[in-house]
Motif scaffolding. Structure first.
Motif, PDB file in Angstrom:
ATOM      1  N   LEU A 570       0.849  -1.185   0.000  1.00 44.89           N
ATOM      2  CA  LEU A 570       0.000   0.000   0.000  1.00 44.89           C
ATOM      3  C   LEU A 570       0.888   1.239   0.000  1.00 44.89           C
ATOM      4  N   TYR A 571       0.495   2.217  -0.796  1.00 48.35           N
ATOM      5  CA  TYR A 571       1.254   3.455  -0.920  1.00 48.35           C
ATOM      6  C   TYR A 571       0.291   4.620  -0.726  1.00 48.35           C
ATOM      7  N   HIS A 572       0.584   5.434   0.271  1.00 52.77           N
ATOM      8  CA  HIS A 572      -0.249   6.604   0.573  1.00 52.77           C
ATOM      9  C   HIS A 572       0.494   7.871   0.175  1.00 52.77           C
ATOM     10  N   GLN A 573      -0.262   8.883  -0.208  1.00 55.20           N
ATOM     11  CA  GLN A 573       0.306  10.200  -0.481  1.00 55.20           C
ATOM     12  C   GLN A 573      -0.468  11.234   0.320  1.00 55.20           C
ATOM     13  N   PRO A 574      -0.006  11.517   1.540  1.00 55.11           N
ATOM     14  CA  PRO A 574      -0.661  12.584   2.320  1.00 55.11           C
ATOM     15  C   PRO A 574      -0.605  13.897   1.553  1.00 55.11           C
ATOM     16  N   PRO A 575      -1.653  14.707   1.615  1.00 57.46           N
ATOM     17  CA  PRO A 575      -1.724  15.906   0.775  1.00 57.46           C
ATOM     18  C   PRO A 575      -0.649  16.928   1.124  1.00 57.46           C
ATOM     19  N   PHE A 576       0.007  17.420   0.101  1.00 62.18           N
ATOM     20  CA  PHE A 576       0.915  18.546   0.220  1.00 62.18           C
ATOM     21  C   PHE A 576       0.075  19.811   0.034  1.00 62.18           C
ATOM     22  N   TYR A 577       0.709  20.961   0.098  1.00 60.87           N
ATOM     23  CA  TYR A 577      -0.059  22.212   0.084  1.00 60.87           C
ATOM     24  C   TYR A 577      -0.967  22.320  -1.137  1.00 60.87           C
ATOM     25  N   ARG A 578      -0.432  22.042  -2.322  1.00 62.85           N
ATOM     26  CA  ARG A 578      -1.249  22.228  -3.536  1.00 62.85           C
ATOM     27  C   ARG A 578      -2.445  21.291  -3.565  1.00 62.85           C
ATOM     28  N   GLU A 579      -2.315  20.120  -2.956  1.00 63.17           N
ATOM     29  CA  GLU A 579      -3.424  19.175  -2.948  1.00 63.17           C
ATOM     30  C   GLU A 579      -4.528  19.588  -1.980  1.00 63.17           C
ATOM     31  N   LEU A 580      -4.211  20.509  -1.068  1.00 63.44           N
ATOM     32  CA  LEU A 580      -5.224  21.018  -0.135  1.00 63.44           C
ATOM     33  C   LEU A 580      -5.978  22.215  -0.704  1.00 63.44           C
ATOM     34  N   ARG A 581      -5.500  22.796  -1.804  1.00 56.34           N
ATOM     35  CA  ARG A 581      -6.050  24.039  -2.350  1.00 56.34           C
ATOM     36  C   ARG A 581      -6.970  23.728  -3.520  1.00 56.34           C
ATOM     37  N   ASP A 582      -8.231  24.151  -3.436  1.00 58.74           N
ATOM     38  CA  ASP A 582      -9.177  23.848  -4.500  1.00 58.74           C
ATOM     39  C   ASP A 582      -9.070  24.870  -5.630  1.00 58.74           C
ATOM     40  N   HIS A 583      -9.996  24.787  -6.599  1.00 53.60           N
ATOM     41  CA  HIS A 583      -9.885  25.591  -7.816  1.00 53.60           C
ATOM     42  C   HIS A 583     -10.114  27.076  -7.583  1.00 53.60           C
ATOM     43  N   ILE A 584     -10.687  27.447  -6.424  1.00 57.63           N
ATOM     44  CA  ILE A 584     -10.859  28.873  -6.133  1.00 57.63           C
ATOM     45  C   ILE A 584      -9.842  29.360  -5.093  1.00 57.63           C
ATOM     46  N   GLY A 585      -8.885  28.508  -4.741  1.00 59.24           N
ATOM     47  CA  GLY A 585      -7.816  28.907  -3.827  1.00 59.24           C
ATOM     48  C   GLY A 585      -8.071  28.647  -2.371  1.00 59.24           C
ATOM     49  N   SER A 586      -9.208  28.089  -2.023  1.00 57.98           N
ATOM     50  CA  SER A 586      -9.515  27.821  -0.618  1.00 57.98           C
ATOM     51  C   SER A 586      -8.779  26.578  -0.131  1.00 57.98           C
ATOM     52  N   ILE A 587      -8.403  26.555   1.158  1.00 56.24           N
ATOM     53  CA  ILE A 587      -7.716  25.427   1.757  1.00 56.24           C
ATOM     54  C   ILE A 587      -8.730  24.521   2.432  1.00 56.24           C
ATOM     55  N   LEU A 588      -8.681  23.225   2.085  1.00 59.03           N
ATOM     56  CA  LEU A 588      -9.593  22.235   2.658  1.00 59.03           C
ATOM     57  C   LEU A 588      -8.760  21.225   3.443  1.00 59.03           C
ATOM     58  N   PRO A 589      -8.593  21.407   4.745  1.00 58.41           N
ATOM     59  CA  PRO A 589      -7.663  20.581   5.533  1.00 58.41           C
ATOM     60  C   PRO A 589      -8.101  19.139   5.706  1.00 58.41           C
ATOM     61  N   ASN A 590      -9.358  18.824   5.408  1.00 56.17           N
ATOM     62  CA  ASN A 590      -9.851  17.462   5.595  1.00 56.17           C
ATOM     63  C   ASN A 590      -9.529  16.532   4.427  1.00 56.17           C
ATOM     64  N   VAL A 591      -8.796  17.025   3.422  1.00 59.08           N
ATOM     65  CA  VAL A 591      -8.424  16.165   2.297  1.00 59.08           C
ATOM     66  C   VAL A 591      -7.615  14.979   2.814  1.00 59.08           C
ATOM     67  N   LYS A 592      -8.008  13.792   2.412  1.00 58.67           N
ATOM     68  CA  LYS A 592      -7.353  12.576   2.874  1.00 58.67           C
ATOM     69  C   LYS A 592      -6.150  12.233   1.988  1.00 58.67           C
TER      70      LYS A 592
END
Length: 821
Positions: A570-592
């Motif tokens: 199993l290989y996990h990729q915890p979200p880095f900064y860009r993966e937490l930022r949606d298309h309008i620039g908001s940060i969603l910290p609950n991204v798995k």
């Protein structure tokens, strides 16, 4: 051979007979107490040498055939290295430990590309990396010739591996993780890869199924080892694209050694071959050093430093892109005003201490700090015309737009600033026990990101401004007036201050044993990763993942030299900064963390063909992905949805044959197939942006037998087109068109005036050169029109949107001079 003849006809080269050449084996020999041994005898086929006071040796052996090397000392029992097969001019490092109680037979079998590994790792020759031509020559150019690695942009050093994206690849230099800038959106802005090829000693690459000791990413690992010099050396390379120099030093007592490099690159030559005319002024500069100080045989300290400044300035002037069909040729003509001014400044400093507790145990402490400041400022107004092209070749207006179908304008404004600081501290260690190795590690990472996004795009067509296709802006323009506020068609404005703390660790055990006369290797391990996201106006969220992994290999006692491999985990990729930022620039910290199950099965078959060494490597793989964070890919810019509403799969198979197609050289032919699709919100499976499908690549080296110093290097790539994206606000389930197939050939021809195999009289002018070469490169040899993305243009009359391809570089000639003192 057909391949050999065809390529030689291209170059007007005629091959006849081969000739014998040499390879080199070197290293440091240690005693049982882990101290270097002097006066050790090293012999092979009548040739021999001895180690110096610091245990260092270097020996030339015959290439392209089996060699047995014996290491002997009056106070120790012999070490015998068997079945060593190296390519011409290949350098192999071997550091044996002599013992007084047992005679050792090192069962290392070396193929044409280096040490054969059982842990799903490919070794790549650094010498080959420095010679192969490419618009961005270096390690990444070689990787892009592998069947599971894809990139359809020669200006970019980024690569996608087996269906992953550019953010899913791990890169290490001497066990130090390195990063790339965050904001870069266009390959024209990239400049230089972090990896300086002149400093590289060893390259390892895994396309999946890698061990637990490597970090938490979904796709691949690139493991680079920089040189530890044994002699003074100065190298310089100059070409139309820039210049580089590297320096290798070692102190008289051989305790302090350093390798340093300075690079400058200017992409004007390449960018000016594109269809957009511009005043282009890029300046990409890089300074890098790796220092080693040996305090004692038990302790050494390493320091890695890097400073990169990418200063990109572009003032676009005009562009004409012809597209459509033969019966209905069309063109997009654009006139620009304004400019782009982008600057990316990155710095890395890392310190690594290694303590050799005893001959079985090594402990390491690694710390690093990475800082990047990035600015994207642009104001560009584009007036465009979409129309029919005069296809009458006898007409004075042939190739020009004669009938307009749409006229409009576009205004893009960007003011993006990012400041990121990443700190790491890590402990690693390993302990050997008979035929087993226990490895462990623990790491803490702190990320501090300060990001301000301000982007807007206004579109004007047929005299009215186009608003976003949202419910509040539904209208009947231009037939009926509409007085809603004037807003950008695309725009975002966000200010984010985000901090992430990460704790990760691993433990793994690797064992090699004999079972029914077969050599068996297995490695089992587990990683854990815990992270906490917080920040100004950001909810504090913590998550934890576990990643068990295993590799198994068996080498049967057959007459044929075959190795079978199986990797899973199993290989996990915890979200880095860009993966937490949606298309309008908001940060969603609950991204798995995105999660992937890997299953990789492979076979490696080494054999002699035409009395020369060849290796056939075959692999089949399957990945099952959960918690997928969907994204869009435009050029090299990735934008995530910042949710986990998709699942995906990847499967494929690949084969690569490498060996001495021409005596004294190494070449390979590779073929791969992959398919990757994702299912968003249970709407059904569609192709992911990296759904490459078929890839065929050739890396070929040759020379003229009567003029062996005239060398030829050729790489060819054919890969089917990836999905071409969709217009803004469009449903990706509707737009599943693909870019055209990517076809490219890069050719390099050079003449070797001096190298280590040539001896000159003291009075000869070449006496002082260790290496001297002069040559030329032709990028995009057949002048293929490859595209990277589509520009979507609206026809004001029909309301249709046309996908106008953005073409990459045309044929370009580059001259290159290489010197080593």
């Amino acid at each position: 051979m057909k391949l050999h003849n065809v390529l030689n006809l291209i170059l007007l080269l005629c091959s006849s007979i081969g000739f014998a050449q040499n390879a080199t084996i070197s290293g440091i020999i240690f005693g049982e107490n882990n101290t270097p041994l002097a006066n050790v005898n090293i012999s092979s086929k009548g040739l021999g040498t001895t180690t110096n006071a610091d245990g260092f040796y270097i020996l030339e052996i015959t290439s392209d055939e089996e060699n047995t090397i014996t290491f002997s000392h009056i106070a120790y029992l012999d070490v015998v290295l068997e079945k060593l097969i190296l390519n011409t001019n290949e350098t192999f490092e071997f550091n044996p430990v002599l013992k007084s109680d047992v005679t050792q037979i090192d069962g290392v079998t070396v193929s044409a590309t280096g040490e054969k590994e059982a842990n799903n790792i490919l070794n790549i020759s650094p010498e080959k990396i420095r010679k192969i031509p490419g618009a961005n020559s270096g390690v990444e150019t070689i990787l892009k010739l592998l069947p599971g690695v894809s990139s359809n942009n020669e200006l970019s050093t980024q690569y996608a591996v087996r269906g992953g994206n550019y953010d899913e690849n791990l890169v290490y230099i001497n066990e130090i993780e390195v990063y790339r800038p965050f904001l870069i959106r266009s390959a024209q802005q990239e400049g230089l890869s972090f990896i300086n090829s002149d400093l590289v000693q060893n390259v390892k690459f895994s396309a999946g199924g890698f061990q637990a000791k490597y970090g938490d990413k979904l796709a691949s690992v690139l493991d680079i080892k920089y040189k530890t010099p044994t002699l003074f050396s100065l190298r310089a390379d100059v070409s139309f694209l820039g210049a580089s120099t590297s320096l290798e030093t070692i102190s008289k007592n051989q305790k302090l050694s350093s390798v340093s490099g300075v690079r400058y690159r200017n992409n004007s030559l390449l960018v000016n071959s594109q269809q957009t005319e511009s005043n282009f002024n890029p300046a990409f500069t890089d300074v890098q050093s790796y220092l080693t100080y040996r305090f004692s045989p038990k302790f050494q300290l390493n320091f890695l430093s890097n400073l990169t400044v990418n200063d990109y300035k572009n003032e676009p002037l005009n562009r004409q892109t012809n597209f459509g069909t033969i019966d209905n040729p069309q063109a997009l003509v654009v006139y620009y005003q304004g400019q782009e001014i982008n600057k990316y400044t990155t710095a890395l400093g890392a310190l690594k201490g290694s303590y050799f507790l005893n001959e079985n145990t090594t402990l390491k402490l690694i710390s690093s700090i990475y800082h990047t400041t990035e600015e994207e400022y642009s104001d560009v107004v584009a007036a465009y015309e979409l129309g029919d092209v005069d296809s009458n070749l006898s007409s004075d207006t042939a190739g020009e737009v004669i009938t307009s179908r749409g006229i409009g304008s576009q205004f893009n404004r960007t003011r993006n600033d990012l400041d990121a600081l990443i700190f790491n501290i890590e402990h690693k260690g390993f302990h050997t026990m008979n035929n087993s190795v226990l490895e462990w590690g623990a790491k803490y990472t702190h990320e501090d990101i300060r990001d301000q996004l301000r982007e807007s795009e206004f579109i004007d067509s047929a005299g009215y401004s186009i608003r976003p296709p949202r419910s509040e802006f539904i209208n009947n323009e231009p037939s009926e007036p509409f007085d809603a506020p004037l807003v950008a068609y695309n725009g975002l404005s966000a200010l984010n201050f985000v901090k992430t703390n990460r704790f990760s660790g691993y433990v793994q055990l690797g064992t090699q044993k004999t079972w029914s006369n077969a050599d068996v290797y297995y490695n089992i391990g587990v990683r854990s990763h815990h992270w906490t996201v917080s920040g100004t106006g950001v909810e504090k969220v913590s998550q934890t993942v576990f990643s068990p992994r295993a590799q198994f290999a068996i080498k049967p006692d057959w007459n044929k030299d075959m190795l079978f491999r199986l990797s899973t985990g199993l290989y996990h990729q915890p979200p880095f900064y860009r993966e937490l930022r949606d298309h309008i620039g908001s940060i969603l910290p609950n991204v798995k963390a995105q999660k992937a199950f890997h299953l990789v099965a492979g076979n490696e078959y080494s054999f002699l063909l035409w009395d020369r060494p060849f290796t056939l490597i075959s692999e089949a793989y399957y990945k099952r992905l959960e918690n997928v964070n969907p994204y869009t890919l435009e050029d090299v810019r990735i934008r995530y949805a910042a949710n986990n509403d998709a699942e995906a799969y990847v499967y494929g198979a690949e084969v690569r044959l490498n060996g001495a197609f021409v005596p004294g050289t190494e070449s390979w032919v590779s073929l791969g197939y992959l398919k990757t699709e994702e299912n968003r919100n249970n709407r059904g499976y569609i192709s992911r942006p990296t759904d490459q499908r078929v890839k065929f690549a050739i890396l070929f080296q040759d020379y003229i037998p009567t003029i062996p110093d005239l060398k030829m290097y050729l790489n060819l790539i054919y890969q089917t087109g990836v999905p071409g994206g969709s217009p803004s606000y469009a449903d990706p389930y509707i737009f599943q068109n693909r870019l055209r197939d990517y076809k490219r050939a890069d050719l390099g021809i050079s003449y070797i005036f001096a190298n280590k195999d040539k001896q000159f009289p003291k009075t000869h002018w070449l006496r002082n050169f260790k290496e001297l070469s002069l040559g030329f490169e032709i990028f995009n040899l057949f002048n293929n029109q490859n595209s990277i993305t589509n520009t979507w243009v609206r026809d004001a009359d029909s309301k249709n949107e046309y996908a106008v391809p953005n073409y990459l570089t045309a044929r370009v000639l580059n001259l290159k001079l290489g010197i080593r003192l």
